[in-house]
Design a protein around this motif. Structure first.
Motif, PDB file in Angstrom:
ATOM      1  N   PRO A 121       0.700  -1.080   0.134  1.00  0.00           N
ATOM      2  CA  PRO A 121       0.052  -0.180   0.051  1.00  0.00           C
ATOM      3  C   PRO A 121       1.423   1.491   0.681  1.00  0.00           C
ATOM      4  O   PRO A 121       1.734   0.715   1.096  1.00  0.00           O
ATOM      5  N   SER A 123       0.989   6.025  -0.513  1.00  0.00           N
ATOM      6  CA  SER A 123       0.861   6.692  -0.023  1.00  0.00           C
ATOM      7  C   SER A 123      -0.111   7.594  -1.262  1.00  0.00           C
ATOM      8  O   SER A 123       0.413   7.431  -2.375  1.00  0.00           O
ATOM      9  N   ARG A 240     -12.680   2.146  -0.729  1.00  0.00           N
ATOM     10  CA  ARG A 240     -11.378   1.374  -0.515  1.00  0.00           C
ATOM     11  C   ARG A 240     -10.119   3.065  -0.680  1.00  0.00           C
ATOM     12  O   ARG A 240     -10.147   3.263  -1.978  1.00  0.00           O
ATOM     13  N   GLN A 242      -6.593   2.388  -1.557  1.00  0.00           N
ATOM     14  CA  GLN A 242      -5.548   2.667  -2.633  1.00  0.00           C
ATOM     15  C   GLN A 242      -6.059   2.219  -3.692  1.00  0.00           C
ATOM     16  O   GLN A 242      -6.135   2.644  -5.053  1.00  0.00           O
ATOM     17  N   GLU A 270      -2.185   8.073   5.506  1.00  0.00           N
ATOM     18  CA  GLU A 270      -1.245   6.977   6.022  1.00  0.00           C
ATOM     19  C   GLU A 270      -1.608   5.947   5.420  1.00  0.00           C
ATOM     20  O   GLU A 270      -2.596   5.648   6.293  1.00  0.00           O
ATOM     21  N   PRO A 271      -0.773   5.586   4.102  1.00  0.00           N
ATOM     22  CA  PRO A 271      -1.173   3.541   3.670  1.00  0.00           C
ATOM     23  C   PRO A 271      -0.911   2.627   5.157  1.00  0.00           C
ATOM     24  O   PRO A 271      -0.238   2.521   5.137  1.00  0.00           O
ATOM     25  N   GLU A 272      -2.231   2.142   5.521  1.00  0.00           N
ATOM     26  CA  GLU A 272      -1.869   0.928   6.434  1.00  0.00           C
ATOM     27  C   GLU A 272      -1.400  -0.553   5.738  1.00  0.00           C
ATOM     28  O   GLU A 272      -1.067  -2.094   6.216  1.00  0.00           O
ATOM     29  N   ALA A 273      -2.728  -0.897   4.563  1.00  0.00           N
ATOM     30  CA  ALA A 273      -2.893  -2.281   4.070  1.00  0.00           C
ATOM     31  C   ALA A 273      -3.558  -2.086   2.790  1.00  0.00           C
ATOM     32  O   ALA A 273      -4.328  -0.849   2.554  1.00  0.00           O
ATOM     33  N   GLN A 276      -7.026  -1.513   2.868  1.00  0.00           N
ATOM     34  CA  GLN A 276      -8.022  -0.142   4.442  1.00  0.00           C
ATOM     35  C   GLN A 276      -8.769   0.187   3.213  1.00  0.00           C
ATOM     36  O   GLN A 276      -9.020   1.093   2.167  1.00  0.00           O
ATOM     37  N   THR A 278     -11.310   4.403   4.125  1.00  0.00           N
ATOM     38  CA  THR A 278     -11.118   5.287   3.962  1.00  0.00           C
ATOM     39  C   THR A 278     -12.925   6.386   4.054  1.00  0.00           C
ATOM     40  O   THR A 278     -12.926   6.212   2.643  1.00  0.00           O
TER      41      THR A 278
END
Ligand code: AFP
Length: 298
Positions: A121, A123, A240, A242, A270-273, A276, A278
């Motif tokens: 993942p 930014s 999502r 990404q 902040e990309p975490e997975a 993810q 948002t």
């Protein structure tokens, strides 16, 4: 109109080349596939077909190191993932058929594409280009990159190939907002967003079609705001980062608008997975600023 970046150009050539075939296949693929994707959502046959076609086309592009899809658990190595020494490689993230639940009701849907120059993942600041194909009454493709934002009509040509014609070389958000579209259910909206929505309802016309690409295209065409907000039942919302939020935020910001996750630009989330979610708010800058103030007030 070519992108200054040959890999970006080749990625959108590949996406455009698959569009007529995906559109032609939709009528026969309105059924459930009986599977779920990594986000736990039921997958239609149309989702899988679009994912397969786009996966093949995009991973074959020279310069693409890895490919990630909303319909796939993990990344597909396309010949030297970014950061593995092939530093010219890019990572491509797609939602192959965004709004596929609109298939049954014969409403708009589309494909969302993000081209990152960092491993996923990543930014939104690592995007070098983003775009979407919209299967509406006609098939269009919006592409945003360092050169700007343009809209094309994509159609089969007489030889069975694909014709792309630019219909708007400098797509920008109209200064006066006209439409709004908010996802989720009203009882599930937090009170601060509901108050914001009430103020917007008094000013703009409701245009909500249930497919982000169609609803965002309304905002890019007529000016306004689209949101899939944080919900009381799901504080991260539904979309999502990404595959949907980052690409759309990149496009709208490049077109002179603004994006937010409720506190600041989506591109700074902040990309975490890979999968993810948002909250997503995009549109005219003043409307996004008003939204952030409204959520600040709590
Ligand atoms: P599907 O791809 O399952 O139809 O979901 C579409 C989507 O991810 C996005 O395109 C829409 O904005 C949003 O979901 C619509 O969600 P609701 O059905 O909750 O309105």
């Amino acid at each position: 109109m070519a992108s200054p970046n040959s890999t970006v150009d080749a990625v959108f050539d590949a996406v455009a080349a698959t569009a007529p075939e995906i559109r032609a296949a939709l009528p026969g693929r309105r059924v459930e596939s009986g599977t779920e994707n990594a986000s736990g959502e039921s997958v239609l046959a149309g989702d899988l077909y679009a994912d397969e076609l786009l996966g093949e086309a995009i991973t074959a592009v020279d310069g693409v190191g890895s490919f990630v899809s909303e319909e796939r658990e993990t990344a597909v190595d396309a010949g030297g993932a970014v950061g593995s020494g092939h530093d010219d490689a890019y990572a491509v993230a797609i939602d192959p058929l965004d709004g596929s639940s609109n298939l049954r009701s014969n409403n708009a849907m589309g494909t969302v594409v993000g081209v990152y120059d960092a491993p996923l993942p990543a930014s939104g600041r690592d995007l070098v280009a983003a775009g979407y194909v919209l299967y509406g009454p006609i098939t269009t493709m919006v592409v945003a990159d360092e050169a700007g934002v343009r809209e094309e009509v994509v159609a089969r040509d007489a030889d069975g190939g694909v014709d792309r014609s630019v219909v708007e070389a400098d797509l920008s958000l109209p200064g006066t907002p006209t439409v709004y579209g908010f996802g989720g259910r009203v009882p599930d909206w937090p009170a601060d967003f509901r108050a914001y929505a009430r103020s917007i309802e008094d000013e703009l016309k409701l245009r909500y079609g249930g497919a982000m690409v169609g609803d965002v295209n309304q905002v890019l065409t007529y000016g306004g705001v689209f949101a899939y907000p944080a919900l009381r039942s799901a504080s991260a919302g539904k979309l999502r980062l990404q595959f949907e939020a980052n690409p759309v935020a990149y496009i709208v910001e490049r077109a002179g608008g603004a994006s937010s996750d409720g506190t600041g630009s989506i591109l700074d989330v902040e990309p975490e997975a890979v999968h993810q979610r948002t909250p997503l708010y995009v549109g005219n800058e003043a409307l996004i600023e008003r939204l952030e103030d409204a959520l600040d007030d709590g």
